[in-house]
Design an enzyme around this catalytic site. Sequence first.
Site, PDB file in Angstrom:
ATOM      1  CB  SER A  66      44.838  45.548 -99.003  1.00 44.13           C
ATOM      2  OG  SER A  66      44.346  46.105 -97.830  1.00 44.13           O
ATOM      3  CE  LYS A 108      45.764  48.938 -97.165  1.00 48.57           C
ATOM      4  NZ  LYS A 108      45.229  48.084 -96.123  1.00 48.57           N
ATOM      5  CE1 TYR A 157      44.052  52.186 -96.624  1.00 47.76           C
ATOM      6  CE2 TYR A 157      41.842  52.295 -95.702  1.00 47.76           C
ATOM      7  CZ  TYR A 157      42.982  51.571 -95.997  1.00 47.76           C
ATOM      8  OH  TYR A 157      43.045  50.230 -95.684  1.00 47.76           O
ATOM      9  CE1 TYR A 165      45.092  42.159 -95.586  1.00 45.95           C
ATOM     10  CE2 TYR A 165      44.569  40.131 -96.723  1.00 45.95           C
ATOM     11  CZ  TYR A 165      44.452  41.498 -96.600  1.00 45.95           C
ATOM     12  OH  TYR A 165      43.712  42.205 -97.501  1.00 45.95           O
ATOM     13  CB  VAL A 221      39.247  42.260 -97.719  1.00 43.92           C
ATOM     14  CG1 VAL A 221      40.177  42.098 -96.532  1.00 43.92           C
ATOM     15  CG2 VAL A 221      38.882  43.708 -97.942  1.00 43.92           C
TER      16      VAL A 221
HETATM   17  N1  GLU Z   1      39.700  49.021 -97.456  1.00 42.21           N
HETATM   18  C1  GLU Z   1      39.954  47.902 -96.590  1.00 42.21           C
HETATM   19  C2  GLU Z   1      40.089  48.367 -95.160  1.00 42.21           C
HETATM   20  O1  GLU Z   1      40.678  49.358 -94.922  1.00 42.21           O
HETATM   21  C3  GLU Z   1      41.187  47.237 -97.092  1.00 42.21           C
HETATM   22  C4  GLU Z   1      41.421  45.993 -96.368  1.00 42.21           C
HETATM   23  C5  GLU Z   1      42.190  45.011 -97.141  1.00 42.21           C
HETATM   24  O2  GLU Z   1      41.963  44.764 -98.330  1.00 42.21           O
HETATM   25  O3  GLU Z   1      43.085  44.426 -96.512  1.00 42.21           O
HETATM   26  O4  GLU Z   1      39.613  47.753 -94.248  1.00 42.21           O
END
Ligand code: GLU
Length: 303
Positions: A63, A66, A188, A239, A257
């Site tokens: 993430s 992002k 994604y 988060y 994550v």
């Molecule tokens: N690729 C992970 C998902 O979509 C990213 C989650 C993350 O790092 O928060 O679940």
Amino acid sequence: MNYQAVLEQVAADIAPHIGAGRPAEYIPALAEVDPASFGMAVADLDGRVHGVGDWERPFSTQSITKVFALALALARGGDELWQRVGREPSGNPFNSLVQLEYENGIPRNPFINAGALVVTDRLQTLTGDASSEVLDFLRAESGNPDLAFDQKVAASEAAHGDRNAALAHFMADYGNMRNPVPTVLEHYFWQCSIAMSCRDLALAGRFLARHGLRADGSRLLTRSEAKQVNAVMLTCGTYDAAGDFAYRVGLPGKSGVGGGIVAVIPGQCALCVWSPGLDARGNSVAGVAALDRFTTLTGLSVF
Ligand code: GLU
């Protein structure tokens, strides 16, 4: 500021936290990493990098990407994005579906999975190849042309991606997807699979410390847009623990994550810390402890 000495002090102080928490298991390829890994790097405004521990070992960015996708979508397409995604903390887990229904398919922010899928969709419309746009940007900013998608992680995530597929289809039903759902999911997953080290990520995050200026001196974001991205990181980047992260660390930060966290001190430096053991919310236990210690030792924070 002697960043190297500070990093060594941080690593010594937080050593008891290394190995605490659990690596993510819902993407099977991520569970294979050594839970005792720990690395941290700081890149200053001039691009000098300091590091400690496993700071040159690549890990799965997940993430954290992002942030870069958001910056690129704003740079290429401007404010229109905000008609399709909000910028408030969600107070819900990053992959939650419930809020999307009562908020009519408009995700709370660009850093929960639903919001990131909208950003990927927008970047796909703007560039025709969203994941390559992110990868090319990361290569240029880190100065590391070898950065690549991790095919094993991307395949693992696609094979276990029903929740993300559900989010994307749900938003498509509300008219909040412009490209076919399978295309958006593919880009994604590729984007999340990019492997980078703390060194690479600290360098790549430097444009946010330089108020939008890229490594080559050109401008990606206006000063105001850089402030906006940093603000969304502060309020939504870790988060549903962003309040606790702001309280402890006091910096804009984005976690993944894979156990990495990128943090920014505007006008000073960009940091990245990595340790795969996660707490219940999905943030690296040793990573948050290290950033907490860093801002306490240096007195550097946005407050
Ligand atoms: N690729 C992970 C998902 O979509 C990213 C989650 C993350 O790092 O928060 O679940």
